[in-house]
Design a protein around this motif. Sequence first.
Motif, PDB file in Angstrom:
ATOM      1  N   GLY A  41       0.740  -1.247  -0.021  1.00 27.63           N
ATOM      2  CA  GLY A  41      -0.112  -0.236   0.045  1.00 27.63           C
ATOM      3  C   GLY A  41       0.884   1.294   0.060  1.00 27.63           C
ATOM      4  O   GLY A  41       0.195   2.278  -0.281  1.00 27.63           O
ATOM      5  N   CYS A  42       2.139   1.130   0.565  1.00 26.23           N
ATOM      6  CA  CYS A  42       2.836   2.396   0.526  1.00 26.23           C
ATOM      7  C   CYS A  42       4.317   2.160   0.533  1.00 26.23           C
ATOM      8  O   CYS A  42       4.921   3.046  -0.103  1.00 26.23           O
ATOM      9  CB  CYS A  42       2.652   3.058   2.096  1.00 26.23           C
ATOM     10  N   ASP A  43       4.963   0.999   1.058  1.00 25.14           N
ATOM     11  CA  ASP A  43       6.276   0.734   1.139  1.00 25.14           C
ATOM     12  C   ASP A  43       7.104   1.583   1.742  1.00 25.14           C
ATOM     13  O   ASP A  43       8.248   1.956   1.671  1.00 25.14           O
ATOM     14  CB  ASP A  43       6.860   0.371  -0.176  1.00 25.14           C
ATOM     15  N   ASN A  46       4.004   2.664   6.594  1.00 30.31           N
ATOM     16  CA  ASN A  46       2.836   3.467   7.005  1.00 30.31           C
ATOM     17  C   ASN A  46       1.427   2.522   7.066  1.00 30.31           C
ATOM     18  O   ASN A  46       0.597   2.724   8.150  1.00 30.31           O
ATOM     19  CB  ASN A  46       2.737   4.562   6.435  1.00 30.31           C
ATOM     20  N   CYS A  47       1.333   1.653   6.132  1.00 31.59           N
ATOM     21  CA  CYS A  47      -0.232   1.334   5.913  1.00 31.59           C
ATOM     22  C   CYS A  47      -0.316  -0.154   6.665  1.00 31.59           C
ATOM     23  O   CYS A  47      -1.531  -0.454   6.914  1.00 31.59           O
ATOM     24  CB  CYS A  47      -0.626   1.343   4.534  1.00 31.59           C
ATOM     25  N   GLY A  48       0.682  -0.746   6.840  1.00 27.30           N
ATOM     26  CA  GLY A  48       0.413  -1.940   7.232  1.00 27.30           C
ATOM     27  C   GLY A  48      -0.346  -3.186   6.507  1.00 27.30           C
ATOM     28  O   GLY A  48      -0.449  -4.563   6.835  1.00 27.30           O
ATOM     29  N   ALA A  49      -0.499  -2.961   4.980  1.00 27.88           N
ATOM     30  CA  ALA A  49      -1.232  -3.789   4.077  1.00 27.88           C
ATOM     31  C   ALA A  49      -0.190  -4.975   3.838  1.00 27.88           C
ATOM     32  O   ALA A  49      -0.840  -5.956   3.434  1.00 27.88           O
ATOM     33  CB  ALA A  49      -1.611  -2.975   2.693  1.00 27.88           C
ATOM     34  N   CYS A  50       0.970  -4.856   4.205  1.00 30.72           N
ATOM     35  CA  CYS A  50       1.878  -5.878   3.643  1.00 30.72           C
ATOM     36  C   CYS A  50       2.393  -6.665   4.811  1.00 30.72           C
ATOM     37  O   CYS A  50       3.320  -7.758   4.845  1.00 30.72           O
ATOM     38  CB  CYS A  50       3.394  -5.337   3.216  1.00 30.72           C
ATOM     39  N   THR A  51       1.598  -6.635   5.924  1.00 28.42           N
ATOM     40  CA  THR A  51       1.969  -7.458   7.193  1.00 28.42           C
ATOM     41  C   THR A  51       1.933  -8.951   6.947  1.00 28.42           C
ATOM     42  O   THR A  51       0.673  -9.599   6.538  1.00 28.42           O
ATOM     43  CB  THR A  51       0.805  -7.055   8.341  1.00 28.42           C
ATOM     44  N   SER A  61       6.092  -6.552   5.827  1.00 21.31           N
ATOM     45  CA  SER A  61       7.269  -7.271   5.010  1.00 21.31           C
ATOM     46  C   SER A  61       7.934  -6.082   3.976  1.00 21.31           C
ATOM     47  O   SER A  61       8.550  -6.404   3.139  1.00 21.31           O
ATOM     48  CB  SER A  61       6.475  -8.176   4.312  1.00 21.31           C
ATOM     49  N   CYS A  62       7.336  -4.811   3.851  1.00 14.88           N
ATOM     50  CA  CYS A  62       8.015  -4.008   3.227  1.00 14.88           C
ATOM     51  C   CYS A  62       9.362  -3.304   3.937  1.00 14.88           C
ATOM     52  O   CYS A  62       9.958  -2.647   3.332  1.00 14.88           O
ATOM     53  CB  CYS A  62       7.113  -2.652   2.792  1.00 14.88           C
ATOM     54  N   THR A  63       9.323  -3.589   5.179  1.00 17.56           N
ATOM     55  CA  THR A  63      10.481  -3.109   5.920  1.00 17.56           C
ATOM     56  C   THR A  63      11.675  -4.196   6.352  1.00 17.56           C
ATOM     57  O   THR A  63      12.584  -3.984   6.748  1.00 17.56           O
ATOM     58  CB  THR A  63      10.036  -2.688   7.396  1.00 17.56           C
TER      59      THR A  63
HETATM   60 FE1  FES Z   1       2.575  -0.024   3.613  1.00 12.11          FE
HETATM   61 FE2  FES Z   1       4.203  -2.107   3.954  1.00 12.11          FE
HETATM   62  S1  FES Z   1       3.295  -1.422   2.060  1.00 12.11           S
HETATM   63  S2  FES Z   1       3.486  -0.587   5.433  1.00 12.11           S
END
Ligand code: FES
Length: 158
Positions: A41-43, A46-51, A61-63
Amino acid sequence: MTSHTITLTVDGVEYTDDVEPRLLLVQYLREVLGKTGTVIGCDTTNCGACTVLVDGQSIKSCTMLAVEADGQQVTTIEGLADDGELHPLQKAFNDCHALQCGFCTSGMIMQAASLLTENPRPTDEEVRDGLEGNLCRCTGYQNIVAAVQQAAGEEVAR
Ligand code: FES
Ligand code: FES
């Protein structure tokens, strides 16, 4: 760029792949394994969509780099159902209308799964605190809290 060989387990299946050191875990899941249930959602964290869960702990998982997941157990939304039977959280999100566009849903459910492992009977406030790193633009969150509480009740009743 030099590639690194990693071996990890994702949703119960072991994979070995050569990856570039800069490849993010979310890119590995989506682009190498084709697990597109985990979304970006953001990479920018911020958004948590990749959790997803890494060794049972929720992580965006973008971190995380794919090489950092070497040797670990990763669970995505695609590994949550048990032999075709929806996980209580998946069922509860459906029952409680806890999604609209659905973009946040996989990350929201994975974060909620982690929350319920740590705190099986959270208060509504604890649910909101536990999900504060996951953004939803659609629902207003109330039905998401209700869904997590429904799943918490079912887990305890099991
Ligand atoms: Fe938004 Fe990872 S894509 S927190
Ligand atoms: Fe659309 Fe959450 S359901 S962002």
